[in-house]
Write a protein that holds these residues in place. Structure first.
Motif, mmCIF file in Angstrom:
data_model
loop_
_atom_site.group_PDB
_atom_site.id
_atom_site.type_symbol
_atom_site.label_atom_id
_atom_site.label_comp_id
_atom_site.label_asym_id
_atom_site.label_seq_id
_atom_site.Cartn_x
_atom_site.Cartn_y
_atom_site.Cartn_z
ATOM 1 N N TYR A 72 0.809 -1.222 0.000
ATOM 2 C CA TYR A 72 0.000 0.000 0.000
ATOM 3 C C TYR A 72 0.844 1.274 0.000
ATOM 4 O O TYR A 72 0.333 2.362 0.279
ATOM 5 N N ALA A 73 2.109 1.135 -0.325
ATOM 6 C CA ALA A 73 2.999 2.300 -0.307
ATOM 7 C C ALA A 73 2.493 3.410 -1.223
ATOM 8 O O ALA A 73 2.629 4.599 -0.912
ATOM 9 N N GLY A 74 1.913 3.046 -2.369
ATOM 10 C CA GLY A 74 1.401 4.048 -3.297
ATOM 11 C C GLY A 74 0.240 4.835 -2.730
ATOM 12 O O GLY A 74 -0.018 5.973 -3.152
ATOM 13 N N LEU A 75 -0.484 4.251 -1.760
ATOM 14 C CA LEU A 75 -1.599 4.940 -1.110
ATOM 15 C C LEU A 75 -1.147 5.673 0.148
ATOM 16 O O LEU A 75 -1.487 6.838 0.359
ATOM 17 N N THR A 76 -0.369 5.002 0.974
ATOM 18 C CA THR A 76 0.042 5.617 2.240
ATOM 19 C C THR A 76 1.020 6.776 2.050
ATOM 20 O O THR A 76 1.172 7.611 2.944
ATOM 21 N N SER A 77 1.669 6.834 0.882
ATOM 22 C CA SER A 77 2.559 7.961 0.615
ATOM 23 C C SER A 77 1.773 9.217 0.240
ATOM 24 O O SER A 77 2.316 10.324 0.268
#
Length: 364
Positions: free
Chosen positions: A301-306
């Motif tokens: 979920y790095a693309g969202l949490t960033s």
């Protein structure tokens, strides 16, 4: 002149000296033995429990370096990150072992996992909620096998949410939810198996591709076929404080296979696609509601949490676990925001679903 020697007295003196020497030797030997025993005891608390100490250090390294665990074999990294908070339970187990073994080495080694765990999750142990807020949003995977959609809909309508997202809407239950929620929410949209109910008007509504079809076969399917099982949408809610872009998503399920490990390909592709959609969003105020089938510690979920902030991590109380409803162990139902301030976040009471509903209060 005759000299006489008192041999009796000399013998007595000699015997007395021998007795004194023997006593001194005994005392010296006893003192040496006592000192050796004390020294042995002191060194023992450092030598014992080396296996426990090694286990504590390994646990600490796992918590510190979990992002470095590769996903090449059975998505091991994602599997560990999904249940990462629960690794903290190993600390009291190891501590009990250290106390039983009377091992100072093992006890000190446990400082590393304790500090690492508190660094990761210590903030969730406190209540960060604040009173007030301008808008209440909620999300619920109502469950395709829900045997009480009427009761579920009525509970959600009475939750006080201004904007309500539903996931896993079964075709046979859709009419029930639309009917039961109509009074509380005059505006709604359903895009496949996800929907949004709102007290405020909706506009610019469209489905969002969360990659439930991967590969050439999926690309060849017509849009009307894909829409039947579509799991993502985007709409604009015209709130009293201005427009709010709202995304609703239900990402692909995760499966655990004894041989293959954690199967996350479809979910990960959906998370990446959703991340790109949010990155392209022009509205500065964004809320993402949905069942993401994973915890935000997962690197997927790095693309969202960033780009988005977790409402629960910012303003929740406790871990906020949402699944399974009977005994929640993970939070896979998420509320993420951008451009608004989370004031509070909580889980709602159980319904007929295997998920708990989640809600958050936000302000402009």
């Amino acid at each position: 002149m005759t000299t006489q020697v008192d041999t009796g007295n000399t013998a007595d003196v000699t015997a007395e000296a021998r007795t004194t020497d023997a006593a001194a030797d005994t005392a010296g030997t006893s003192g040496t033995a006592s000192g050796a025993t004390g020294s042995s005891r002191q060194s023992g608390i450092w030598r014992r429990g080396r296996v426990l100490a090694a286990a504590g250090l390994l646990l600490g390294l796992l918590l510190l370096l979990h992002a470095s665990i590769p996903n090449r074999i059975g998505n091991l990294g994602s599997l560990v990150e999904t249940f990462l908070p629960w690794f903290g339970l190993l600390v009291p187990v190891l501590l009990a072992g250290a106390l039983l073994r009377r091992s100072a080495t093992a006890a000190i080694a446990l400082l590393l996992p304790v500090v690492a765990w508190l660094n990761l999750f210590g903030g969730l142990l406190t209540d960060k909620s604040h009173p007030g807020g301008d808008l209440t949003v909620a999300s619920h995977n109502v469950g395709a096998d829900n045997r009480d959609p009427v009761g579920t809909a009525r509970a959600l309508a009475g939750s006080g949410a201004d904007v309500l997202a539903l996931e896993e809407l079964a075709a046979q239950a859709r009419g029930t939810y639309e009917r039961e929620l109509a009074t509380a929410y005059p505006h709604h949209t359903v895009q496949g198996t996800v929907g949004l109910w709102s007290r405020f008007p909706l506009s610019d509504t469209r489905p969002v591709d969360v990659k439930m079809d991967i590969g050439p076969l999926g690309d060849a399917k017509p849009a009307e076929v894909k829409m039947v099982y579509n799991r993502g949408l985007r709409t604009t809610v015209a709130t009293d404080h201005g427009p709010l872009a709202v995304y609703v998503a239900h990402l692909g399920s995760v499966r655990v296979h004894p041989r293959a490990g954690l199967s996350t390909g479809q979910r990960d592709a959906g998370a990446q696609s959703l991340g790109r959609a949010v990155a392209a969003e022009k509205n500065e105020r964004v809320v993402l509601l949905g069942d993401l089938n994973g915890t935000l510690d997962d690197r997927a979920y790095a693309g969202l949490t960033s780009r988005l902030e977790s409402a629960h991590e910012a303003a929740g109380d406790g871990f906020g676990f949402s699944w399974p409803a009977t005994f929640p162990v993970v939070r896979i139902d998420q509320i993420l925001v951008r451009g608004v301030q989370p004031e509070s976040s909580w889980a709602l009471p159980a319904t007929g679903s295997d998920h708990l509903p989640v809600a958050a209060r936000i302000s402009w």
